[in-house]
Design an enzyme around this catalytic site. Structure first.
Site, short mmCIF file in Angstrom:
data_model
loop_
_atom_site.label_atom_id
_atom_site.label_comp_id
_atom_site.label_asym_id
_atom_site.label_seq_id
_atom_site.Cartn_x
_atom_site.Cartn_y
_atom_site.Cartn_z
N GLY A 1 -14.85 2.37 -7.01
CA GLY A 1 -15.05 3.68 -6.39
C GLY A 1 -15.19 4.77 -7.41
O GLY A 1 -16.27 4.96 -7.99
N ARG A 2 -14.09 5.48 -7.66
CA ARG A 2 -14.14 6.71 -8.46
C ARG A 2 -14.79 6.60 -9.83
O ARG A 2 -15.48 7.56 -10.23
CB ARG A 2 -12.72 7.31 -8.53
CG ARG A 2 -12.33 7.96 -7.21
CD ARG A 2 -10.85 8.13 -7.05
NE ARG A 2 -10.17 6.84 -6.90
CZ ARG A 2 -8.88 6.70 -6.73
NH1 ARG A 2 -8.10 7.77 -6.71
NH2 ARG A 2 -8.34 5.50 -6.57
N ASP B 1 -16.04 -2.37 5.67
CA ASP B 1 -14.64 -2.74 5.37
C ASP B 1 -13.71 -2.13 6.42
O ASP B 1 -13.01 -1.16 6.16
CB ASP B 1 -14.33 -2.20 3.96
CG ASP B 1 -12.90 -2.44 3.52
OD1 ASP B 1 -12.26 -3.37 4.03
OD2 ASP B 1 -12.42 -1.69 2.65
N HIS C 1 -8.29 -6.54 13.16
CA HIS C 1 -7.07 -7.32 13.42
C HIS C 1 -6.67 -7.05 14.87
O HIS C 1 -6.12 -6.00 15.18
CB HIS C 1 -5.95 -6.87 12.45
CG HIS C 1 -4.68 -7.63 12.58
ND1 HIS C 1 -3.61 -7.44 11.73
CD2 HIS C 1 -4.29 -8.59 13.44
CE1 HIS C 1 -2.62 -8.24 12.07
NE2 HIS C 1 -3.00 -8.95 13.12
N ASP C 2 -6.98 -8.02 15.75
CA ASP C 2 -6.71 -7.80 17.18
C ASP C 2 -6.70 -9.18 17.84
O ASP C 2 -6.73 -10.20 17.14
CB ASP C 2 -7.82 -6.90 17.77
CG ASP C 2 -7.32 -6.04 18.92
OD1 ASP C 2 -6.68 -6.60 19.84
OD2 ASP C 2 -7.56 -4.82 18.91
N LYS D 1 -19.86 0.03 -0.02
CA LYS D 1 -18.76 -0.26 0.90
C LYS D 1 -18.45 0.97 1.76
O LYS D 1 -18.20 2.05 1.24
CB LYS D 1 -17.50 -0.66 0.13
CG LYS D 1 -16.28 -0.91 1.04
CD LYS D 1 -15.12 -1.49 0.26
CE LYS D 1 -14.14 -0.46 -0.23
NZ LYS D 1 -13.33 0.18 0.83
N PRO E 1 -8.22 -12.48 19.56
CA PRO E 1 -9.45 -13.14 19.12
C PRO E 1 -10.72 -12.58 19.77
O PRO E 1 -11.70 -12.29 19.07
CB PRO E 1 -9.22 -14.61 19.49
CG PRO E 1 -7.74 -14.77 19.36
CD PRO E 1 -7.16 -13.48 19.87
N LYS F 1 -11.57 -4.18 8.36
CA LYS F 1 -10.36 -5.04 8.45
C LYS F 1 -9.90 -5.23 9.90
O LYS F 1 -8.76 -4.91 10.25
CB LYS F 1 -9.21 -4.43 7.64
CG LYS F 1 -9.55 -4.18 6.17
CD LYS F 1 -8.34 -3.57 5.44
CE LYS F 1 -8.61 -3.27 4.00
NZ LYS F 1 -9.53 -2.14 3.77
N ASP G 1 -15.95 6.36 -0.68
CA ASP G 1 -14.78 7.03 -0.10
C ASP G 1 -15.05 8.53 -0.05
O ASP G 1 -14.53 9.29 -0.87
CB ASP G 1 -13.53 6.70 -0.93
CG ASP G 1 -13.16 5.23 -0.81
OD1 ASP G 1 -13.26 4.69 0.31
OD2 ASP G 1 -12.81 4.62 -1.83
N ARG H 1 -11.22 -0.82 -13.38
CA ARG H 1 -11.39 0.37 -14.22
C ARG H 1 -12.05 -0.02 -15.53
O ARG H 1 -11.75 -1.09 -16.09
CB ARG H 1 -10.05 1.05 -14.51
CG ARG H 1 -9.46 1.81 -13.34
CD ARG H 1 -10.35 2.98 -12.93
NE ARG H 1 -9.86 3.71 -11.76
CZ ARG H 1 -10.15 3.40 -10.49
NH1 ARG H 1 -10.92 2.36 -10.19
NH2 ARG H 1 -9.68 4.14 -9.50
N THR I 1 -2.61 -5.14 -1.51
CA THR I 1 -1.95 -4.95 -2.81
C THR I 1 -0.92 -3.82 -2.75
O THR I 1 -0.06 -3.72 -3.60
CB THR I 1 -2.98 -4.65 -3.91
OG1 THR I 1 -3.85 -3.64 -3.43
CG2 THR I 1 -3.77 -5.87 -4.28
O1 C5P Z 1 -11.78 4.61 -6.50
P1 C5P Z 1 -11.30 3.19 -6.60
O2 C5P Z 1 -12.12 2.34 -7.56
O3 C5P Z 1 -9.83 3.10 -6.85
O4 C5P Z 1 -11.59 2.62 -5.13
C1 C5P Z 1 -11.19 1.32 -4.77
C2 C5P Z 1 -11.61 1.02 -3.36
O5 C5P Z 1 -11.10 -0.26 -3.02
C3 C5P Z 1 -11.09 1.99 -2.31
O6 C5P Z 1 -12.07 2.05 -1.25
C4 C5P Z 1 -9.83 1.33 -1.81
O7 C5P Z 1 -9.50 1.67 -0.51
C5 C5P Z 1 -10.22 -0.16 -1.90
N1 C5P Z 1 -9.09 -1.08 -2.02
C6 C5P Z 1 -8.16 -1.00 -3.06
N2 C5P Z 1 -7.12 -1.90 -3.11
C7 C5P Z 1 -7.00 -2.83 -2.16
C8 C5P Z 1 -7.94 -2.93 -1.13
C9 C5P Z 1 -9.00 -2.02 -1.10
O8 C5P Z 1 -8.28 -0.16 -3.93
N3 C5P Z 1 -6.02 -3.70 -2.25
#
Ligand code: C5P
Length: 234
Positions: free
Chosen positions: A213-214, A61, A65-66, A34, A68, A63, A12, A184, A123
């Site tokens: 990610g982070r 990633d 959506h359109d 990703k 077919p 996603k 990201d 985490r 989510t």
């Molecule tokens: O930095 P972090 O670990 O929170 O990054 C999570 C990654 O997963 C980000 O790219 C975020 O957009 C993606 N993601 C998410 N929750 C979702 C779907 C995708 O955190 N439900």
């Protein structure tokens, strides 16, 4: 070189320079990458190809959506970049997912085709969003319904929250890919994620791949964190 790492590092970043600064520190045998909407919209297919050429397995990633045909052609274009996995939005429906699967089957052999997965119910959306749409279901029912539809359309798996992994693993059986974000490390910062799960728990609950990610991208030593996670998972 293909790898067996279950870790997918979420890139990201707002620029190619920032992305490559991290990527240069990562080993393609220890993680996959990703590329999401922000990075792709800023840097485009050329960056995806650059990552693929560096031997990384790339999850694109976007996603889709359109209708077919449009979705299927977008999936074909993504697959031609050499990505390892790509996704569509399950809310696009069975016809859309079948078309996406078919275009990959028509153009790639089984072992050359990228994995095709679906996003179920984001989510970030909950009961209120389902109610507002007039959909009589709980988020868990919606996730299960869309995951079943994805599997019936021939897709390889879904993205789901780590909280949903145990139920989906039971419902979908082994072999169906579950990709879970919101991970985490024990004791680490939650950032803007609300319901977080540790890597060990997510794997124990049946996740196939963890999107992180982070905790990795913002670490002083990303490679060290990556190795710690891999050893924690066992
Ligand atoms: O930095 P972090 O670990 O929170 O990054 C999570 C990654 O997963 C980000 O790219 C975020 O957009 C993606 N993601 C998410 N929750 C979702 C779907 C995708 O955190 N439900």
């Amino acid at each position: 070189m293909k790898n067996s790492s279950p870790i997918i590092v979420a890139l990201d970043f707002p620029s190619e320079a920032a992305t490559m600064q991290l990527v240069e520190q990562l080993d393609p045998s220890l993680c996959r990458l990703k590329v999401g909407k922000e990075l792709f919209t800023r840097c485009g297919p050329a960056l995806v190809k650059r990552l693929v050429d560096k031997n990384f397995d790339v999850f694109l990633d976007l996603k889709y959506h359109d209708i077919p045909n449009t979705t299927a052609q977008a999936c074909l274009a993504a697959a031609e970049l050499g990505v390892w996995m790509l996704n569509v939005h399950a809310l696009g429906g069975e016809k859309m997912m079948l078309a996406a699967k078919q275009v990959l089957a028509d153009n790639f052999s089984d072992n050359e085709s990228p994995l095709l997965i679906a996003v179920t119910w984001l989510t970030s959306s909950g009961q209120a969003e389902l109610d507002a749409l007039g959909i009589a279901a709980t988020p868990q029912q919606m996730v299960s319904r869309l995951a079943a539809m994805s599997r019936n359309s021939g897709l390889d798996g879904v993205v789901c929250s780590a909280q949903e992994a145990a139920v989906l693993r039971q419902d979908m059986g082994e072999g169906f890919i579950l990709v879970t974000p919101g991970i985490r490390l024990a004791g680490s910062q939650q950032d803007d994620q609300c319901r977080v799960v540790t890597p060990e728990k997510a794997i124990k609950d049946g996740a196939s791949y963890l999107v992180i990610g982070r905790p990795i991208t913002q670490a002083t030593d990303p490679c060290k964190v990556l190795r710690t996670i891999i050893s924690d998972i066992g």
